[in-house]
Design an enzyme around this catalytic site. Sequence first.
Site, mmCIF file in Angstrom:
data_model
loop_
_atom_site.group_PDB
_atom_site.id
_atom_site.type_symbol
_atom_site.label_atom_id
_atom_site.label_comp_id
_atom_site.label_asym_id
_atom_site.label_seq_id
_atom_site.Cartn_x
_atom_site.Cartn_y
_atom_site.Cartn_z
ATOM 1 C CB CYS A 43 6.386 -5.955 1.720
ATOM 2 S SG CYS A 43 7.301 -4.428 1.531
ATOM 3 C CB CYS A 48 7.621 -3.147 -1.410
ATOM 4 S SG CYS A 48 6.119 -3.656 -0.593
ATOM 5 C CE LYS A 51 7.937 -1.827 -6.407
ATOM 6 N NZ LYS A 51 6.522 -1.964 -6.138
ATOM 7 C CE1 TYR A 177 0.006 1.164 -6.273
ATOM 8 C CE2 TYR A 177 -2.143 0.114 -6.450
ATOM 9 C CZ TYR A 177 -1.337 1.104 -5.933
ATOM 10 O OH TYR A 177 -1.857 2.030 -5.072
ATOM 11 C CD GLU A 181 4.885 -1.121 -8.979
ATOM 12 O OE1 GLU A 181 5.093 -2.270 -8.532
ATOM 13 O OE2 GLU A 181 4.600 -0.147 -8.249
ATOM 14 C CG HIS A 435 14.988 27.692 -9.305
ATOM 15 N ND1 HIS A 435 14.039 27.276 -10.215
ATOM 16 C CD2 HIS A 435 15.989 28.270 -10.007
ATOM 17 C CE1 HIS A 435 14.447 27.607 -11.432
ATOM 18 N NE2 HIS A 435 15.623 28.197 -11.334
ATOM 19 C CD GLU A 440 11.404 25.558 -9.280
ATOM 20 O OE1 GLU A 440 11.361 26.707 -8.819
ATOM 21 O OE2 GLU A 440 12.363 25.125 -9.945
#
Length: 450
Positions: A43, A48, A51, A177, A181, A435, A440
Amino acid sequence: MSKYNYDLFVVGAGSGGVRAARMSAGLGARVAVAEDRYMGGTCVNVGCIPKKLLLYASQFQDEFKDATGFGWTVKSEAFDWSKLITNKNREIKRLNSVYENLLESAGAHIYNGRAELTGPHTVSVDGKNFSTERILVAVGGWPHIPDVPGREYAITSNEAFFLNQLPKRVVLVGGGYIAVEFAGIFNGLGSNVTQIYRGPVFLRGFDDDARSFLAQEMLKKGVDLRFNMDVSAITKSSEELTVALSDGTSINCDAVMYATGRKPLTANLGLEACGVTLGKNGAIVVNDRYQTNIESIYAIGDVTDRINLTPVALAEGMSLAWDLFSADEKIVDYEYVPAAVFSQPNLGTVGYTETRAREKFGSVTIYKSTFTALKHTLSGNDEKTLMKLIVDDASDRVVGVHMVGPDAGETIQGVAIALKSGATKSNFDRTIGIHPTAAEELVTMRDPVT
Ligand code: NDP
């Protein structure tokens, strides 16, 4: 006084191993950690973190284009790959020492070397022997390239993070993944990208609407997606690589990157000699308390090849530490584990896909919304966002939320808390939106599509 040198000997200083070691030491255990590659594991070093840094870099191209609609004139778009990699390496080096300091300040002993299990209670590190009451194997996984002619010319994500220069033309193989990516990363940085996937649509296992929606968005951004396609061979000439495809065509490029899955790194660890049962792909088989068939040997994270995500390994590391060295029990709950693919745009997901929800719950109601984010009314960018809710009719519980759009990972993390807490559609409906946001939309979808 214990007859062992340590209470816990952790093999592998990745996300899971470091967390288990730190927590255990914090709970008073005498802990050692052996690592022969890099502090922080995949990672931190080749996963992660780097990346996401490369992802940020690759998003500026769209940002520069979007800015013109808001009145900006962007003068220079020159990109320097070496500078990015140097800066990234500097940050990773900093993180390596953060991890080391965390372990040391928790009181764990670090051994930088290759560990091997020599028995149920013994570990040797580069020839030095230690005894330990328990052993935790947390060595993670490693990229796997299938047996295709010319595979020696292909790189994996491990090498992609350290390329000397940005390849002008990249062929990515795989539809998981990593391939998705990196297709976005290279494309955003200006490479010409072709992604080859053997099935009808990439990201098998994710919600079908999200998969096909993301494919459309990636096509719009210029990634050449070739589905139902395989690589038959890779050849190299002095100038370039050529990838021969199963349909008889070929692609010339400067780099071929395989992202066709990862396998547990269990070879040459002494596991077989200790009698530890290995499953498919060499994964260590554990029970629900991370214990192997050998009572004193445990395993967590990617080496067990279950849900191969950093936060899952962290949770397992903590759970094991509590289990072994405190009166508390903290069982990891594997239901509603959220995830994000850091594609462009992001794909965020929690809970069941529509297909799996129909199988499990029978009658479900689907709410779906596709829209243009407010920002793009001025930017002129034709990117769209998808939101999808899946509701179990019997309980009104929202059992799946899928989003493809900017920062979907950030949005879905919050939604995951709601799903984990059992939120119903009427809870969603009674929640006031913020908003103007994209998120939302999640609380304003009123009309089901089915
Ligand atoms: P994945 O398991 O996600 O995907 C592997 C891909 O390669 C699939 O599309 C698969 O196809 C394909 N494939 C497998 N074998 C072959 C073959 N022989 N020929 C052609 N294609 C093949 O692996 P990744 O390498 O992408 O990532 C490894 C793991 O790392 C992920 O599972 C994930 O757990 C983790 N990860 C998580 C990230 C995140 O959280 N954002 C980011 C990156 C990695 P098929 O589907 O048809 O089997």
